[in-house]
Design a protein around this motif. Structure first.
Motif, PDB file in Angstrom:
ATOM      1  N   GLY A   1       0.768  -0.921  -0.008  1.00  0.00           N
ATOM      2  CA  GLY A   1      -0.278  -0.613  -0.196  1.00  0.00           C
ATOM      3  C   GLY A   1       0.642   1.199  -0.130  1.00  0.00           C
ATOM      4  N   VAL A   2       0.016   2.446   0.125  1.00  0.00           N
ATOM      5  CA  VAL A   2       0.451   3.764   0.142  1.00  0.00           C
ATOM      6  C   VAL A   2       0.625   3.854   1.781  1.00  0.00           C
ATOM      7  CG1 VAL A   2      -0.083   4.487  -2.153  1.00  0.00           C
ATOM      8  CG2 VAL A   2      -1.183   5.094  -0.601  1.00  0.00           C
ATOM      9  N   ARG A   3       1.168   4.915   1.367  1.00  0.00           N
ATOM     10  CA  ARG A   3       1.639   5.962   2.908  1.00  0.00           C
ATOM     11  C   ARG A   3       0.115   6.987   3.587  1.00  0.00           C
ATOM     12  NH1 ARG A   3       6.893   8.485   4.673  1.00  0.00           N
ATOM     13  NH2 ARG A   3       6.168   9.908   1.832  1.00  0.00           N
ATOM     14  N   PRO A   4      -1.169   6.549   4.589  1.00  0.00           N
ATOM     15  CA  PRO A   4      -1.521   7.054   4.599  1.00  0.00           C
ATOM     16  C   PRO A   4      -1.542   8.778   4.930  1.00  0.00           C
ATOM     17  CG  PRO A   4      -1.719   5.822   6.362  1.00  0.00           C
ATOM     18  CD  PRO A   4      -0.454   5.595   5.856  1.00  0.00           C
ATOM     19  N   ALA A  20       3.906  11.872  -8.191  1.00  0.00           N
ATOM     20  CA  ALA A  20       5.503  11.592  -7.984  1.00  0.00           C
ATOM     21  C   ALA A  20       5.255  11.040  -6.518  1.00  0.00           C
ATOM     22  CB  ALA A  20       6.576  12.793  -7.292  1.00  0.00           C
ATOM     23  N   GLY A  21       5.146   9.962  -5.309  1.00  0.00           N
ATOM     24  CA  GLY A  21       5.380   8.871  -4.346  1.00  0.00           C
ATOM     25  C   GLY A  21       5.966   8.036  -4.410  1.00  0.00           C
ATOM     26  N   VAL A  22       6.017   7.344  -3.301  1.00  0.00           N
ATOM     27  CA  VAL A  22       6.266   6.037  -3.228  1.00  0.00           C
ATOM     28  C   VAL A  22       5.234   5.028  -2.034  1.00  0.00           C
ATOM     29  CG1 VAL A  22       8.354   6.993  -2.055  1.00  0.00           C
ATOM     30  CG2 VAL A  22       6.851   6.830  -0.321  1.00  0.00           C
ATOM     31  N   ILE A  61       9.251  -7.383   0.545  1.00  0.00           N
ATOM     32  CA  ILE A  61       8.835  -5.929   0.563  1.00  0.00           C
ATOM     33  C   ILE A  61       9.514  -5.023  -0.148  1.00  0.00           C
ATOM     34  CG2 ILE A  61       7.175  -5.940   2.170  1.00  0.00           C
ATOM     35  CD1 ILE A  61       9.021  -3.729   3.292  1.00  0.00           C
ATOM     36  N   TYR A  62       9.178  -5.041  -1.922  1.00  0.00           N
ATOM     37  CA  TYR A  62       9.884  -3.524  -2.591  1.00  0.00           C
ATOM     38  C   TYR A  62       9.269  -2.425  -1.755  1.00  0.00           C
ATOM     39  CZ  TYR A  62      10.685  -7.961  -5.860  1.00  0.00           C
ATOM     40  OH  TYR A  62      10.755  -9.594  -5.959  1.00  0.00           O
ATOM     41  N   ARG A  63      10.471  -1.827  -1.514  1.00  0.00           N
ATOM     42  CA  ARG A  63       9.889  -0.509  -1.821  1.00  0.00           C
ATOM     43  C   ARG A  63       9.928   0.778  -2.723  1.00  0.00           C
ATOM     44  NH1 ARG A  63      14.183   1.430   2.991  1.00  0.00           N
ATOM     45  NH2 ARG A  63      15.122  -0.258   2.877  1.00  0.00           N
ATOM     46  N   VAL A  64       9.687   1.254  -3.637  1.00  0.00           N
ATOM     47  CA  VAL A  64       8.998   1.443  -4.869  1.00  0.00           C
ATOM     48  C   VAL A  64       8.911   2.740  -4.419  1.00  0.00           C
ATOM     49  CG1 VAL A  64       8.322   1.499  -7.087  1.00  0.00           C
ATOM     50  CG2 VAL A  64       8.110  -0.379  -5.490  1.00  0.00           C
ATOM     51  N   PRO A  65      10.139   4.139  -5.299  1.00  0.00           N
ATOM     52  CA  PRO A  65      10.291   5.406  -5.111  1.00  0.00           C
ATOM     53  C   PRO A  65       9.931   5.930  -6.411  1.00  0.00           C
ATOM     54  CG  PRO A  65      12.940   4.749  -5.047  1.00  0.00           C
ATOM     55  CD  PRO A  65      11.896   3.660  -4.467  1.00  0.00           C
ATOM     56  N   PHE A  66       9.339   7.085  -6.660  1.00  0.00           N
ATOM     57  CA  PHE A  66       8.813   7.953  -8.235  1.00  0.00           C
ATOM     58  C   PHE A  66       9.595   9.171  -7.352  1.00  0.00           C
ATOM     59  CE2 PHE A  66       6.761   3.762  -8.725  1.00  0.00           C
ATOM     60  CZ  PHE A  66       6.701   3.664 -10.228  1.00  0.00           C
ATOM     61  N   PRO A  67       9.933   9.193  -7.209  1.00  0.00           N
ATOM     62  CA  PRO A  67      10.897  11.149  -7.331  1.00  0.00           C
ATOM     63  C   PRO A  67       9.598  11.956  -7.982  1.00  0.00           C
ATOM     64  CG  PRO A  67      11.990   9.617  -8.580  1.00  0.00           C
ATOM     65  CD  PRO A  67      11.155   8.932  -8.192  1.00  0.00           C
ATOM     66  N   ALA A  68       9.469  11.629  -9.398  1.00  0.00           N
ATOM     67  CA  ALA A  68       8.563  12.660 -10.220  1.00  0.00           C
ATOM     68  C   ALA A  68       7.011  11.914 -10.872  1.00  0.00           C
ATOM     69  CB  ALA A  68       9.755  12.713 -11.414  1.00  0.00           C
ATOM     70  N   SER A  69       7.259  12.985 -11.118  1.00  0.00           N
ATOM     71  CA  SER A  69       5.320  11.806 -11.492  1.00  0.00           C
ATOM     72  C   SER A  69       5.255  11.644 -13.166  1.00  0.00           C
ATOM     73  CB  SER A  69       4.260  12.990 -12.066  1.00  0.00           C
ATOM     74  OG  SER A  69       5.174  14.484 -13.050  1.00  0.00           O
ATOM     75  N   VAL A  70       4.477  10.979 -13.933  1.00  0.00           N
ATOM     76  CA  VAL A  70       5.077   9.394 -14.361  1.00  0.00           C
ATOM     77  C   VAL A  70       3.296  10.007 -15.172  1.00  0.00           C
ATOM     78  CG1 VAL A  70       6.964   8.378 -13.816  1.00  0.00           C
ATOM     79  CG2 VAL A  70       4.589   7.214 -13.571  1.00  0.00           C
ATOM     80  N   SER A  71       3.535   9.177 -16.519  1.00  0.00           N
ATOM     81  CA  SER A  71       2.053   8.797 -17.183  1.00  0.00           C
ATOM     82  C   SER A  71       2.587   7.362 -18.029  1.00  0.00           C
ATOM     83  CB  SER A  71       2.186   9.747 -18.131  1.00  0.00           C
ATOM     84  OG  SER A  71       1.144   9.445 -19.405  1.00  0.00           O
ATOM     85  N   PRO A  72       1.517   6.432 -18.087  1.00  0.00           N
ATOM     86  CA  PRO A  72       1.514   5.436 -18.623  1.00  0.00           C
ATOM     87  C   PRO A  72       0.800   5.632 -19.960  1.00  0.00           C
ATOM     88  CG  PRO A  72       0.015   5.481 -17.014  1.00  0.00           C
ATOM     89  CD  PRO A  72       0.535   6.241 -16.520  1.00  0.00           C
ATOM     90  N   ASP A 129       9.801 -12.909 -11.947  1.00  0.00           N
ATOM     91  CA  ASP A 129       8.920 -13.128 -12.997  1.00  0.00           C
ATOM     92  C   ASP A 129       9.112 -13.645 -14.551  1.00  0.00           C
ATOM     93  OD1 ASP A 129       9.923 -10.762 -13.659  1.00  0.00           O
ATOM     94  OD2 ASP A 129       8.488  -9.740 -12.545  1.00  0.00           O
ATOM     95  N   ALA A 130      10.950 -13.505 -15.111  1.00  0.00           N
ATOM     96  CA  ALA A 130      11.197 -13.952 -15.420  1.00  0.00           C
ATOM     97  C   ALA A 130      11.004 -13.179 -16.951  1.00  0.00           C
ATOM     98  CB  ALA A 130      10.766 -15.574 -15.716  1.00  0.00           C
ATOM     99  N   SER A 131      11.406 -11.506 -16.525  1.00  0.00           N
ATOM    100  CA  SER A 131      10.549 -11.103 -16.985  1.00  0.00           C
ATOM    101  C   SER A 131      11.789  -9.944 -18.676  1.00  0.00           C
ATOM    102  CB  SER A 131       9.279  -9.863 -16.426  1.00  0.00           C
ATOM    103  OG  SER A 131      10.377  -9.088 -15.501  1.00  0.00           O
ATOM    104  N   GLY A 132      12.803 -10.845 -17.838  1.00  0.00           N
ATOM    105  CA  GLY A 132      14.126  -9.931 -18.238  1.00  0.00           C
ATOM    106  C   GLY A 132      14.144  -8.364 -17.738  1.00  0.00           C
ATOM    107  N   LEU A 133      13.771  -8.043 -16.921  1.00  0.00           N
ATOM    108  CA  LEU A 133      13.433  -6.508 -16.258  1.00  0.00           C
ATOM    109  C   LEU A 133      13.738  -6.436 -15.104  1.00  0.00           C
ATOM    110  CD1 LEU A 133      10.133  -5.283 -18.766  1.00  0.00           C
ATOM    111  CD2 LEU A 133      12.781  -5.129 -19.222  1.00  0.00           C
ATOM    112  N   THR A 134      14.142  -5.506 -14.587  1.00  0.00           N
ATOM    113  CA  THR A 134      14.396  -5.503 -13.013  1.00  0.00           C
ATOM    114  C   THR A 134      13.917  -3.965 -13.134  1.00  0.00           C
ATOM    115  OG1 THR A 134      16.931  -5.039 -13.774  1.00  0.00           O
ATOM    116  CG2 THR A 134      15.818  -6.643 -12.511  1.00  0.00           C
ATOM    117  N   LYS A 135      12.973  -3.833 -12.532  1.00  0.00           N
ATOM    118  CA  LYS A 135      12.007  -1.507 -12.906  1.00  0.00           C
ATOM    119  C   LYS A 135      11.006  -1.664 -12.376  1.00  0.00           C
ATOM    120  CE  LYS A 135       9.904  -1.414 -17.322  1.00  0.00           C
ATOM    121  NZ  LYS A 135       9.533  -1.105 -18.402  1.00  0.00           N
ATOM    122  N   GLY A 136      11.001  -0.781 -11.555  1.00  0.00           N
ATOM    123  CA  GLY A 136       9.115  -0.258 -10.678  1.00  0.00           C
ATOM    124  C   GLY A 136       8.924   0.749 -12.156  1.00  0.00           C
ATOM    125  N   ASP A 137       6.821  -0.101 -12.001  1.00  0.00           N
ATOM    126  CA  ASP A 137       6.671   2.015 -13.147  1.00  0.00           C
ATOM    127  C   ASP A 137       5.326   1.556 -12.941  1.00  0.00           C
ATOM    128  OD1 ASP A 137       6.054   3.172 -15.067  1.00  0.00           O
ATOM    129  OD2 ASP A 137       7.543   2.626 -16.799  1.00  0.00           O
TER     130      ASP A 137
END
Length: 342
Positions: free
Chosen positions: A38-41, A59-61, A71-82, A108-116
């Motif tokens: 989840g996200v932080r309250p 942006a957020g975590v 757990i994976y701690r995932v920070p997004f320092p800037a806004s993103v668009s899918p 997951d054998a995705s061949g990737l190592t990232k968060g999005d």
């Protein structure tokens, strides 16, 4: 089997070891080594919005948990668009999903190592539901997008209701629905009050505020022989909502006098109307008999949870004499005390 404690000089740690140790930082989910995603309250980050058809996420975590992976701690320092959402269907509505995904090739054998942040279009339907990512997907939902059909106007709206919150172990979780009770002493806040898990059920622990309505004054005169409402200018009614438990204590008290004769009586009571109906009676009032009485009557009622109820103060005098010196109903107080769920 020995393990690598965190953190000792000279040891080397795998990503899995680090994530598993980090599981101590987030609320448990009832499984060994498990945590709640989840996200932080109170954190406005990772909020999904629309700019036309473009999807944006601020942006957020977040914490993203996955069984057996910590757990994976995932920070997004800037806004993103899918990207942009799929065009509306001609006649059917659709619910799309926006979620934060972690790609971890070792899992997951995705061949990737990232968060999005990822967008997934739903299926147009007469009764649309949000889609669920398939396969081995490490993710936490952030929002749904309801897309109206062309026939319905092609509008789109965002809801963040699917976004879960997580807190540190022992923290108070805000949630509109009750979480799984994991341990005695666990707390959560449903938006109306604080609840505690007692090992069997959730019990409301934040006290309800009693409601009271004092009498302002006596009427200019009393009508004898029947239960009569106090004019609202003299003693206003009291309206309240029955709590989830359905239980309320109701108290009424007053200084009552009727010395018009040795057998003259006087009553101060209440009647209920609205979501619940109850007439005045000996069961919910205080009285005097040829004398003067100062008293309070407190009764417990079990009514329909959520019902809006109005209590109207009433009096009943068998006969009347001079106001105050002979016949009197003064200094009244009507009180409602909601009872928490057991």
């Amino acid at each position: 089997m020995p393990v690598d404690p965190w953190a000792i000089d000279g040891l080397q740690y795998s990503g899995l070891e680090a994530r598993t140790a980090d599981a101590l930082m987030a609320m448990g989910n009832g499984s060994a080594l498990g945590s709640r995603s989840g996200v932080r309250p109170g954190d406005p980050g990772l909020t999904v919005t629309l700019a036309g058809t473009t999807i944006n996420c601020s942006a957020g975590v977040a914490v993203v948990a996955y069984p057996g992976q910590g757990i994976y701690r995932v920070p997004f320092p800037a806004s993103v668009s899918p990207g942009t959402y799929t065009a509306p269907h001609a006649t059917l509505n659709r619910i799309d999903l926006v979620y934060l995904r972690v790609w971890d090739n070792t899992v997951d054998a995705s061949g990737l190592t990232k968060g999005d942040v990822v967008y997934l279009a739903g299926t147009p339907s007469a009764s649309p539901v949000a889609p669920t990512p398939s396969g081995t997907v490490i993710y936490v939902p952030l929002a749904t997008i309801t897309v109206q059909s062309v026939a319905g106007g092609s509008g789109a709206s965002v809801s963040t209701a699917v976004r879960p919150y997580t807190v540190a172990p022992g923290g108070i979780l805000p949630s509109s629905t009750a979480p799984t009770g994991l341990y005695v002493g666990e707390y959560y806040d449903d938006g109306t009050g604080l609840l505690r898990w007692n090992g069997t059920n959730w019990r409301q622990v934040s006290p309800y505020t009693p409601l009271s309505q004092p009498q302002v004054s006596q009427p200019g005169s009393f009508s004898p022989g029947t239960y009569t409402d106090f004019p609202s200018v003299n003693w206003p009614p009291l309206t309240f909502t029955v709590p989830p438990s359905g239980l309320v204590w109701i108290s009424i008290g007053a200084a009552i006098q009727n010395t018009n004769s040795g057998t003259s009586t006087g009553w101060v009571t209440w009647r209920a109307s609205g979501g619940v109906t109850e007439a005045s009676s000996e069961a919910n009032g205080v009285s005097t008999y040829g004398s003067r009485t100062y008293a309070t009557r407190r009764v417990l009622r079990n009514w329909t949870p959520g019902a809006s109820v109005t209590l109207t103060p009433q009096y009943l005098f068998s006969s009347v004499g001079a106001l105050t010196s002979v016949t009197r109903a003064d200094n009244g107080l009507l009180t409602v005390e909601p009872v928490a769920a057991p």
